[in-house]
Design a protein around this motif. Structure first.
Motif, short mmCIF file in Angstrom:
data_model
loop_
_atom_site.label_atom_id
_atom_site.label_comp_id
_atom_site.label_asym_id
_atom_site.label_seq_id
_atom_site.Cartn_x
_atom_site.Cartn_y
_atom_site.Cartn_z
N ASN A 149 0.81 -1.21 0.00
CA ASN A 149 0.00 0.00 0.00
C ASN A 149 0.85 1.27 0.00
OD1 ASN A 149 0.45 -0.95 2.89
ND2 ASN A 149 -0.34 1.10 3.29
N ASP A 150 1.99 1.24 0.70
CA ASP A 150 2.83 2.43 0.78
C ASP A 150 3.47 2.73 -0.58
OD1 ASP A 150 2.55 3.06 3.57
OD2 ASP A 150 3.71 1.27 4.00
N ALA A 151 3.85 1.69 -1.32
CA ALA A 151 4.41 1.90 -2.66
C ALA A 151 3.36 2.52 -3.58
CB ALA A 151 4.92 0.57 -3.23
N TRP A 152 2.13 2.04 -3.50
CA TRP A 152 1.06 2.58 -4.36
C TRP A 152 0.83 4.06 -4.06
CZ3 TRP A 152 -3.49 5.14 -4.42
CH2 TRP A 152 -4.24 5.07 -5.60
N ILE A 153 0.83 4.42 -2.78
CA ILE A 153 0.60 5.81 -2.40
C ILE A 153 1.68 6.72 -3.00
CG2 ILE A 153 0.60 7.40 -0.42
CD1 ILE A 153 -0.78 5.16 1.18
N GLY A 154 2.91 6.24 -3.09
CA GLY A 154 3.97 7.03 -3.70
C GLY A 154 3.63 7.43 -5.12
N SER A 155 3.14 6.48 -5.92
CA SER A 155 2.78 6.79 -7.31
C SER A 155 1.57 7.71 -7.37
CB SER A 155 2.50 5.50 -8.08
OG SER A 155 3.70 4.78 -8.32
N TYR A 156 0.60 7.50 -6.47
CA TYR A 156 -0.57 8.38 -6.43
C TYR A 156 -0.14 9.83 -6.16
CZ TYR A 156 -4.66 10.72 -4.41
OH TYR A 156 -5.65 11.63 -4.12
N LEU A 157 0.70 10.02 -5.15
CA LEU A 157 1.11 11.38 -4.80
C LEU A 157 1.95 12.01 -5.91
CD1 LEU A 157 1.97 11.04 -0.99
CD2 LEU A 157 0.02 12.23 -2.02
N TRP A 158 2.77 11.21 -6.57
CA TRP A 158 3.59 11.75 -7.66
C TRP A 158 2.69 12.25 -8.80
CZ3 TRP A 158 8.14 13.68 -8.33
CH2 TRP A 158 8.65 13.86 -9.63
N ASN A 159 1.71 11.45 -9.18
CA ASN A 159 0.79 11.87 -10.24
C ASN A 159 0.03 13.13 -9.84
OD1 ASN A 159 1.43 9.81 -12.03
ND2 ASN A 159 -0.22 8.46 -11.35
N LEU A 160 -0.43 13.17 -8.59
CA LEU A 160 -1.17 14.34 -8.12
C LEU A 160 -0.27 15.57 -8.05
CD1 LEU A 160 -3.99 15.20 -7.12
CD2 LEU A 160 -3.23 14.69 -4.79
N ALA A 161 1.00 15.37 -7.66
CA ALA A 161 1.94 16.50 -7.58
C ALA A 161 2.18 17.11 -8.96
CB ALA A 161 3.26 16.03 -6.96
N LEU A 162 2.30 16.27 -9.98
CA LEU A 162 2.47 16.78 -11.35
C LEU A 162 1.20 17.50 -11.80
CD1 LEU A 162 4.27 13.75 -13.05
CD2 LEU A 162 5.27 16.00 -12.58
N GLU A 163 0.06 16.92 -11.50
CA GLU A 163 -1.22 17.50 -11.90
C GLU A 163 -1.46 18.85 -11.24
OE1 GLU A 163 -5.79 16.59 -10.67
OE2 GLU A 163 -4.62 14.86 -11.32
N ARG A 164 -1.08 18.97 -9.96
CA ARG A 164 -1.35 20.20 -9.21
C ARG A 164 -0.22 21.21 -9.31
NH1 ARG A 164 -6.60 20.36 -7.22
NH2 ARG A 164 -5.82 21.93 -5.79
N GLY A 165 0.86 20.88 -10.01
CA GLY A 165 1.99 21.81 -10.15
C GLY A 165 2.88 21.87 -8.93
N ALA A 166 2.80 20.88 -8.04
CA ALA A 166 3.70 20.85 -6.89
C ALA A 166 5.12 20.52 -7.32
CB ALA A 166 3.21 19.83 -5.85
#
Length: 371
Positions: free
Chosen positions: A251-268
């Motif tokens: 689950n922790d590995a999956w969250i890493g990819s989720y946050l990375w995609n969201l960071a790119l989407e949100r301009g973080a």
């Protein structure tokens, strides 16, 4: 009164002894038991833990310097009126003086014993393991893949406050598990019928998002959570499987990819010629966006009383947010993340950890009652 080792104590008595050790503010806490930690199999471990009482005081002072505990806990109560305990968790920072077994492997960053109520739960945060993985894996990966300006911003904020950030994050991580549809402490929300990967993903993502959203006075927390989610948890399994890493089982590995995609989407994070650039404003919006995303999902799940329906909806949500290979029926790492991890292949995914007293026998003098 001399502290006694916990050798051979029955499980219930063992738990009570741990509660006494914390309530009496003992500095040395010896553990000898069969333990199941989150990232390693069930087996025998022993360790001599040093409770960092000075770090506890430093974090108390840090909170009072920027806000106060009542303000912070009130935000959690406002987000979920069912919050049953507003108390500071029995969760303490420790350093591993000596020991052997999976507790000393460097793969686990905490030890937790659940109880019937929040006040019966006992947690130990391995501050030195956290610090080690940041120094040996997280910071080296960041220096390889982010631009110099971002490196300067992260390191000047996080390095001086790393130990305080580790402990503060751990306390409110536990508090976050007490609230929302995705709560797990002391028991899960009765409406939540998820199990396995989906349940674990949403529970961990929820508490991290609550933490970074409700403690906005501490921007160090968002840096801490984001970079360890990407460069430690997120890289798990990449060396063995550079296509999917550990996304399909961890689950922790999956969250890493989720946050990375969201960071790119949100301009973080923004791609650039000198590496990725971190936007402080974008990062401040990242976790509130994640929290809104999973809270909306939680509201949807709560309207379905079937475990099968909840699992299908949660899986569909996951497939929309991290690359899903329909043909292989597996999650796959985002292409940009694979490229970034490739640049860090020689940096260990799981850094070697050495207790402060490098020989187990060197700790004999500290073990009450001897070995």
């Amino acid at each position: 009164m001399p502290e006694q080792p916990l050798t051979g104590v029955a499980p219930k008595s063992f738990h009570q002894e741990l509660l006494r050790a914390l309530d009496e503010r003992r500095s040395l806490i010896p553990l000898r038991a069969d333990l199941k930690l989150t990232k390693t199999p069930h087996n025998y471990s022993e360790a001599l833990l040093l409770r960092d009482l000075d770090l506890e005081k430093a974090v108390d002072a840090w909170i009072e310097e920027r806000t106060d505990y009542e303000t912070l806990i009130s935000r959690y109560a406002h987000s979920d009126s069912r919050l049953s305990s507003r108390q500071w968790p029995r969760h303490v920072p420790v350093r591993i003086l000596s020991g052997q077994g999976s507790i000393c492997s460097g793969k686990n960053i905490f030890l937790f014993f659940s109880g019937e109520t929040e006040d019966d739960c006992v947690g130990f945060e391995f501050v030195d393991v956290w610090s080690n993985l940041f120094q040996q894996a997280v910071f080296p990966c960041m220096r390889r893949t982010f631009d110099v300006e971002s490196q300067y911003s992260v390191l000047t904020q996080l390095v001086p406050a790393l130990d305080r950030t580790i402990y503060l994050a751990s306390v409110f991580h536990e508090i976050g598990h007490r609230v929302s549809f995705h709560k797990v402490s002391p028991t899960k929300d009765p409406r939540n019928l998820l199990e396995g990967l989906t349940f674990d993903v949403l529970g961990e993502l929820s508490t991290d998002s609550l933490l970074c959203t409700h403690l906005s006075e501490f921007p160090e927390l968002s840096l801490f959570v984001f970079f360890q989610r990407i460069y430690w948890f997120g890289r798990r399994g990449y060396r063995d499987n550079p296509w999917s890493g550990g996304l399909n089982t961890d689950n922790d590995a999956w969250i890493g990819s989720y946050l990375w995609n969201l960071a790119l989407e949100r301009g973080a994070v923004v791609p650039g010629t000198g590496g990725y650039h971190l936007s402080a404003d974008g990062l401040s919006e990242l976790f509130p966006a994640a929290l809104a995303d999973i809270d909306e999902l939680g509201d949807t799940l709560a309207r379905h009383g079937s475990a099968a329906a909840q699992e299908r909806l949660a899986r569909d949500w996951m497939k929309q947010r991290v690359t899903w290979n329909q043909q292989g029926s597996v999650f796959a790492l985002p292409a940009s993340l694979r490229e970034m991890f490739a640049a860090c292949q020689d940096i260990p995914e799981e850094p070697h950890f050495t207790p402060l007293l490098t020989s187990p026998l060197a700790a004999d003098a500290f073990w009450p009652g001897g070995r």
